[in-house]
Design a protein around this motif. Structure first.
Motif, PDB file in Angstrom:
ATOM      1  N   LEU A   1       0.844  -1.193   0.000  1.00 52.61           N
ATOM      2  CA  LEU A   1       0.000   0.000   0.000  1.00 52.61           C
ATOM      3  C   LEU A   1       0.876   1.239   0.000  1.00 52.61           C
ATOM      4  O   LEU A   1       1.821   1.344   0.786  1.00 52.61           O
ATOM      5  CB  LEU A   1      -0.915   0.000   1.238  1.00 52.61           C
ATOM      6  N   HIS A   2       0.543   2.168  -0.889  1.00 52.24           N
ATOM      7  CA  HIS A   2       1.245   3.449  -0.988  1.00 52.24           C
ATOM      8  C   HIS A   2       0.304   4.514  -0.439  1.00 52.24           C
ATOM      9  O   HIS A   2      -0.799   4.705  -0.944  1.00 52.24           O
ATOM     10  CB  HIS A   2       1.589   3.729  -2.456  1.00 52.24           C
ATOM     11  N   VAL A   3       0.728   5.184   0.625  1.00 55.52           N
ATOM     12  CA  VAL A   3      -0.112   6.175   1.304  1.00 55.52           C
ATOM     13  C   VAL A   3       0.501   7.554   1.121  1.00 55.52           C
ATOM     14  O   VAL A   3       1.693   7.746   1.386  1.00 55.52           O
ATOM     15  CB  VAL A   3      -0.247   5.841   2.806  1.00 55.52           C
ATOM     16  N   VAL A   4      -0.312   8.517   0.671  1.00 64.04           N
ATOM     17  CA  VAL A   4       0.209   9.847   0.351  1.00 64.04           C
ATOM     18  C   VAL A   4      -0.686  10.922   0.961  1.00 64.04           C
ATOM     19  O   VAL A   4      -1.845  10.681   1.320  1.00 64.04           O
ATOM     20  CB  VAL A   4       0.295  10.051  -1.178  1.00 64.04           C
ATOM     21  N   ALA A   5      -0.114  12.114   1.062  1.00 68.10           N
ATOM     22  CA  ALA A   5      -0.908  13.258   1.504  1.00 68.10           C
ATOM     23  C   ALA A   5      -1.854  13.709   0.408  1.00 68.10           C
ATOM     24  O   ALA A   5      -2.988  14.109   0.672  1.00 68.10           O
ATOM     25  CB  ALA A   5       0.008  14.406   1.915  1.00 68.10           C
ATOM     26  N   GLU A   6      -1.384  13.639  -0.838  1.00 66.72           N
ATOM     27  CA  GLU A   6      -2.212  14.074  -1.966  1.00 66.72           C
ATOM     28  C   GLU A   6      -1.826  13.309  -3.217  1.00 66.72           C
ATOM     29  O   GLU A   6      -0.644  13.196  -3.555  1.00 66.72           O
ATOM     30  CB  GLU A   6      -2.023  15.573  -2.204  1.00 66.72           C
TER      31      GLU A   6
END
Length: 394
Positions: A117-122
């Motif tokens: 899973l790749h989690v980003v702010a935007e």
């Protein structure tokens, strides 16, 4: 259990600060306005028990945010999620934008191959072909999920110890079964040889150390040592082992099914060349009676004698230190001796004091609220077994 205060501490303050600082305007219109990654990590941990959505609409229920990686590699390891209802565990990488994945060179780094899973702010429309979630893209409102290992965290100290001892003994018996299979396949002396080499390799180099023990068996090393004067034995064994390992030519990549030696990112005291040298000194030291007989004698003498057998020092410092010696004794030697019917091995395992702490044990302690408890080796290993089982969904 993930202690509730830890889940929420500073999270509300951080979100409030974000609103004050960045206002109602969309962040993509404010190029420098995204939160730094250390704050993203705190927000990600605060998602435990909650949901968010991927940019393509999948629901992700965060059962466990994972443990912060100690060094090079993905930001969080062993995270557990339900993605559209299906349970999955693996690593999570955090970035301000998806494009940072390529900018940071992760696409060419094997350490990031198992990120789930790749989690980003935007999200900005770029990045690897992985499930991508924005931290501000909330999932549906629903009841909190019970945190990982919640049952243990609610137990009293005596109940927790009882569960940990039971789990530790179950792990010991699992290791005995593995040792019996190895003895049936290779014989007792060679099985111990391979078990000790496994323990010398740590997680990073366990497989190549095992292959080395198979390539240069105990019988060959003992014959070579006993054909030489005692003062020449350590250097001769070291030369044979290093030549077989391929490490003399630098980082070695074996063909076919054999894994590579890992040297990058490994602490100097744990480098495989250093551990091979320690193994050579150890085997030279016990070559007259053999490692198995030396271990059986030491068990009869007591824990201190057995532990001292595996400590190897030289002028530059310990080649095998006291902490690693304890790990070898508990994880390799005692299960194998128990598999041969040595009654003292299990008794010693139950009485063995604590092993060195590491990132896994510290995280498992945090989840169960056991940070201040003094644990035996059996209890520590039982805690790790329960932690790994909860990650795997057992």
């Amino acid at each position: 259990m993930i202690v509730q205060e830890r889940q929420t501490v500073n999270c509300g303050a951080t979100l409030a600060e974000e609103r004050r600082q960045y206002g109602a305007r969309r962040r993509k219109d404010r190029p420098g306005a995204l939160l730094p990654e250390h704050l993203l990590a705190r927000l990600w941990r605060a998602k435990e028990g909650r949901s968010l959505r991927t940019v393509d609409g999948r629901r992700v229920r965060v059962l466990y945010a994972g443990r912060p990686a100690p060094g090079h590699g993905p930001d969080f390891q062993d995270a557990v999620v339900r993605m559209d209802g299906e349970r999955a565990s693996g690593n999570v990488e955090l970035h301000r934008r998806p494009s940072d994945w390529h900018a940071h060179g992760h696409d060419a780094d094997p350490a990031y191959d198992d990120v789930m899973l790749h989690v980003v702010a935007e999200a900005d429309g770029t990045g690897p072909g992985l499930p991508l979630a924005e931290l501000n893209r909330a999932g549906p409102r629903e009841a909190l999920e019970p945190p990982l290992m919640a049952r243990l965290s609610r137990a009293s100290s005596s109940e927790l110890r009882e569960m940990l001892v039971g789990s530790g003994m179950a792990r010991f018996r699992e290791r005995i079964k593995i040792a019996r299979r190895s003895i049936e396949e290779t014989g007792t002396d060679q099985a111990l040889h391979e078990a000790v080499f496994d323990a010398l390799g740590y997680a990073e180099n366990r497989a190549p150390f095992h292959r080395l023990a198979r390539a240069i068996p105990e019988s060959k090393l003992r014959w070579l040592a006993n054909s030489l004067p005692p003062d020449e034995r350590p250097a001769a064994l070291e030369r044979v082992l290093l030549d077989a390992s391929g490490l003399d030519d630098g980082p070695h990549t074996s063909g076919g099914e054999h894994p590579s030696w890992k040297t990058a990112g490994v602490r100097p005291v744990n480098q495989p060349r250093r551990r091979i040298r320690g193994a050579a000194v150890l085997l030279a030291r016990v070559s007259n009676e053999g490692l198995l007989a030396a271990c059986e004698r030491a068990v009869a003498e007591g824990r201190t004698s057995l532990e001292r057998l595996f400590v190897v020092d030289d002028a530059a410092g310990a080649l095998i230190g006291a902490g690693r010696a304890r790990e070898i004794v508990v994880n390799a030697v005692l299960p194998l001796l128990a598999a041969t019917g040595n009654a003292g091995a299990e008794e010693l395992f139950l009485r063995y004091p604590s092993l060195p702490e590491n990132a896994l044990t510290r995280e498992a302690r945090r989840l169960t609220g056991a940070q201040g408890m003094r644990l035996s080796a059996c209890e520590q290993l039982g805690l790790l077994r329960l932690y790994r089982g909860s990650i795997a969904g057992d």
